[in-house]
Design an enzyme around this catalytic site. Structure first.
Site, mmCIF file in Angstrom:
data_model
loop_
_atom_site.group_PDB
_atom_site.id
_atom_site.type_symbol
_atom_site.label_atom_id
_atom_site.label_comp_id
_atom_site.label_asym_id
_atom_site.label_seq_id
_atom_site.Cartn_x
_atom_site.Cartn_y
_atom_site.Cartn_z
ATOM 1 N N TYR A 306 0.752 -1.486 -0.071
ATOM 2 C CA TYR A 306 -0.001 -0.096 -0.054
ATOM 3 C C TYR A 306 0.877 1.340 -0.113
ATOM 4 O O TYR A 306 0.272 2.175 -0.033
ATOM 5 C CB TYR A 306 -0.743 0.079 1.274
ATOM 6 C CG TYR A 306 -1.655 -1.121 1.796
ATOM 7 C CD1 TYR A 306 -2.903 -1.494 1.059
ATOM 8 C CD2 TYR A 306 -1.330 -1.908 2.659
ATOM 9 C CE1 TYR A 306 -3.567 -2.528 1.148
ATOM 10 C CE2 TYR A 306 -2.157 -2.969 2.877
ATOM 11 C CZ TYR A 306 -3.288 -3.418 2.148
ATOM 12 O OH TYR A 306 -4.068 -4.298 2.514
ATOM 13 N N CYS A 332 13.956 -11.806 -2.301
ATOM 14 C CA CYS A 332 14.464 -11.522 -3.631
ATOM 15 C C CYS A 332 13.475 -10.624 -4.413
ATOM 16 O O CYS A 332 13.367 -10.928 -5.808
ATOM 17 C CB CYS A 332 14.575 -13.040 -4.332
ATOM 18 S SG CYS A 332 12.826 -13.590 -4.395
ATOM 19 N N GLU A 333 13.096 -9.670 -4.005
ATOM 20 C CA GLU A 333 12.453 -8.500 -4.548
ATOM 21 C C GLU A 333 12.833 -7.324 -4.073
ATOM 22 O O GLU A 333 13.577 -7.423 -2.804
ATOM 23 C CB GLU A 333 10.855 -8.669 -4.537
ATOM 24 C CG GLU A 333 10.305 -9.893 -5.237
ATOM 25 C CD GLU A 333 8.918 -10.041 -5.240
ATOM 26 O OE1 GLU A 333 8.209 -8.697 -5.411
ATOM 27 O OE2 GLU A 333 8.290 -11.134 -5.364
HETATM 28 N N1 LLP Z 1 -15.327 -4.007 8.574
HETATM 29 C C1 LLP Z 1 -15.363 -4.394 7.482
HETATM 30 C C2 LLP Z 1 -16.663 -4.896 6.689
HETATM 31 C C3 LLP Z 1 -14.257 -4.413 6.769
HETATM 32 O O1 LLP Z 1 -14.091 -4.765 5.552
HETATM 33 C C4 LLP Z 1 -12.890 -3.846 7.353
HETATM 34 C C5 LLP Z 1 -11.777 -3.815 6.865
HETATM 35 C C6 LLP Z 1 -13.133 -3.280 8.656
HETATM 36 C C7 LLP Z 1 -14.469 -3.444 9.134
HETATM 37 C C8 LLP Z 1 -12.223 -3.104 9.695
HETATM 38 O O2 LLP Z 1 -11.626 -1.737 9.100
HETATM 39 P P1 LLP Z 1 -10.571 -0.967 9.976
HETATM 40 O O3 LLP Z 1 -11.280 -0.474 10.992
HETATM 41 O O4 LLP Z 1 -9.413 -1.847 10.611
HETATM 42 O O5 LLP Z 1 -9.870 0.030 9.035
HETATM 43 N N2 LLP Z 1 -4.971 -4.694 4.903
HETATM 44 C C9 LLP Z 1 -5.497 -3.132 5.013
HETATM 45 C C10 LLP Z 1 -6.738 -2.819 5.631
HETATM 46 C C11 LLP Z 1 -7.832 -3.651 4.857
HETATM 47 C C12 LLP Z 1 -9.129 -3.563 5.641
HETATM 48 C C13 LLP Z 1 -10.169 -4.210 5.187
HETATM 49 N N3 LLP Z 1 -11.391 -4.121 5.839
HETATM 50 C C14 LLP Z 1 -4.205 -2.391 5.699
HETATM 51 O O6 LLP Z 1 -3.343 -3.065 5.992
HETATM 52 O O7 LLP Z 1 -4.301 -1.339 5.605
#
Ligand code: LLP
Length: 403
Positions: A306, A332-333
């Protein structure tokens, strides 16, 4: 109780359990939960921890003890929640593009269920009619979130039933006698602007009147936490106040008393986490100083995936003269954790600690390059405890079928 772990505690963790190592500070999770509870004091609110951020069973058990509910993005997360001791009423299941059989499994657990397509809603209605209340995930056509991969509510997003298809949704509800109790949106992750949540609420209030059995508006997760020093997160006090006002005036004009639910992931666990790595190799190349650590995108992919910023501290030489480094991994990237990052002089063997390593860090790790995933440690009441062992060669071979 301090909200941060000390360098001494982190060094102790590295000495005892080796590196690379994820360390989580339990009391910080509780402090974040209390912040939410206080900010929304007096509102008809429930919080469900978005478990996808970090699913170690000990973290789930700890979150359960705080009183928070849990939001699960797969039925396996719901099974982990049950194993952690969450009663069904505190389990929410919000998946997308899922086979209907998985929704059946979530129902068998007794979880609250949010469904994100007309196709699965119809199947649910045909199978269970009015007997089991459900939520519908709507796509409110709002662009929000820290980057496009984590923006989920805009008009081209795969998520939810487009809000312009509400007539069809009502038709499905009528034809299959569905009991729609919740309208849900989740517009993205890392949303700083309180107005984005207010706009989402506006969209929901507008359609809410058309759902006679509605009890809950679920605004999903997405609260922003600071990643950079001095950065501000979502102003929870302002949001709490706004939500209370909006629900109050909705009740006044419609006579309808609704609850509001949230599904915070990052807000609860991002800042509790520390990722400790050790510097293997220093390399000078022209104007660039590389600090190569014993990790890579296999353990912490957020910077590569990201472009995310994770603050890095040299806990072995905090008073060293500051110089700029490219902190890089051993995959290796080109797995740059940070470019041109000012750090106190780095020496081979120094421990570099990445902050905000609680949410989506271990959870998104892999075995790329056949490297082991790190161990995990929980610090609670000042005590360091191993909560996941470092992997071994046996783990890499576990499910392989050798012919
Ligand atoms: N509810 C739903 C339906 C979601 O899809 C998500 C996150 C959350 C709640 C929680 O969102 P948060 O409060 O953590 O922002 N891997 C990415 C973040 C992906 C979030 C996916 N859905 C990162 O590392 O930034």
């Amino acid at each position: 109780m301090s909200e941060q772990l000390t360098y001494e505690q982190l060094k102790q963790a590295a000495a005892e359990f080796g590196t690379p190592l994820y360390v989580y500070h339990a009391e910080r999770i509780k402090a974040q939960y209390n912040r939410l509870v206080n900010a929304f004091d007096g509102a008809p609110v429930r919080f469900f921890y978005a478990a996808k951020a970090l699913t170690n069973i000990n973290v789930l058990k700890y979150v359960k003890e705080t009183g928070c509910g849990i939001d699960c993005s797969s039925v396996n997360e719901a099974k982990l929640a049950v194993k952690a001791g969450f009663p069904a009423d505190r389990i929410l299941y919000t998946s997308n593009n899922i086979a209907f059989d998985e929704i059946r499994e979530a129902k068998a657990i007794g979880a609250h269920i949010n469904i994100d397509s007309l196709s699965n809603l119809r199947k649910f209605g045909e199978a269970f009619g009015h007997s089991y209340p459900v939520g519908v995930r709507l796509r409110p056509n709002i662009m929000a979130g820290g980057n496009l991969k984590i923006s989920t509510g805009h008009a081209a997003s795969k998520f939810g039933v487009p809000v312009e298809a509400v007539d069809e949704l009502l038709q499905v509800m009528k034809e299959t006698n569905l009991h729609i109790r919740t309208l849900h949106i989740h517009t993205g992750s890392e949303i700083k602007d309180v107005e984005v949540f207010a706009r989402g609420l506006e969209v929901l209030f507008e359609v809410a009147k058309r759902f006679p059995e509605l009890e809950v508006l679920d605004l999903g997760g997405g609260f922003k936490v600071p990643y950079k020093p001095g950065e501000e997160g979502t102003d929870m006090e302002t949001l709490g106040k706004k939500v209370k006002e909006e629900f109050g005036s909705f009740e006044k004009t419609t006579g309808k008393k609704l609850q509001v639910w949230f599904e915070p992931g990052k807000f609860l666990v991002s800042e509790c986490g520390y990722f400790i790595t050790q510097v293997n190799v220093l390399k000078e190349s022209g104007s660039i100083s590389f600090a190569g650590v014993n990790s890579g995108l296999n353990h912490l992919i957020r910077p590569m995936f990201y472009g995310s910023y994770h603050h890095i501290e040299n806990i072995s030489n905090p008073e060293g003269a500051v110089k700029n480094y490219n902190v890089v991994g051993n995959i290796c990237e080109t797995d740059n954790f940070a470019e041109d990052r000012p750090l106190p002089a780095v020496r081979e063997g120094d421990l570099l600690v990445f902050r905000n390593a609680g949410a989506y860090c271990y959870e998104m790790s892999s075995n790329y390059n056949s490297r082991y995933r790190p161990a995990e440690v929980l610090v609670k009441d000042g005590k360091l405890q191993l909560i996941r062992k470092r992997e071994t060669l046996d783990d890499l071979l576990r499910n392989q079928v050798e012919l």
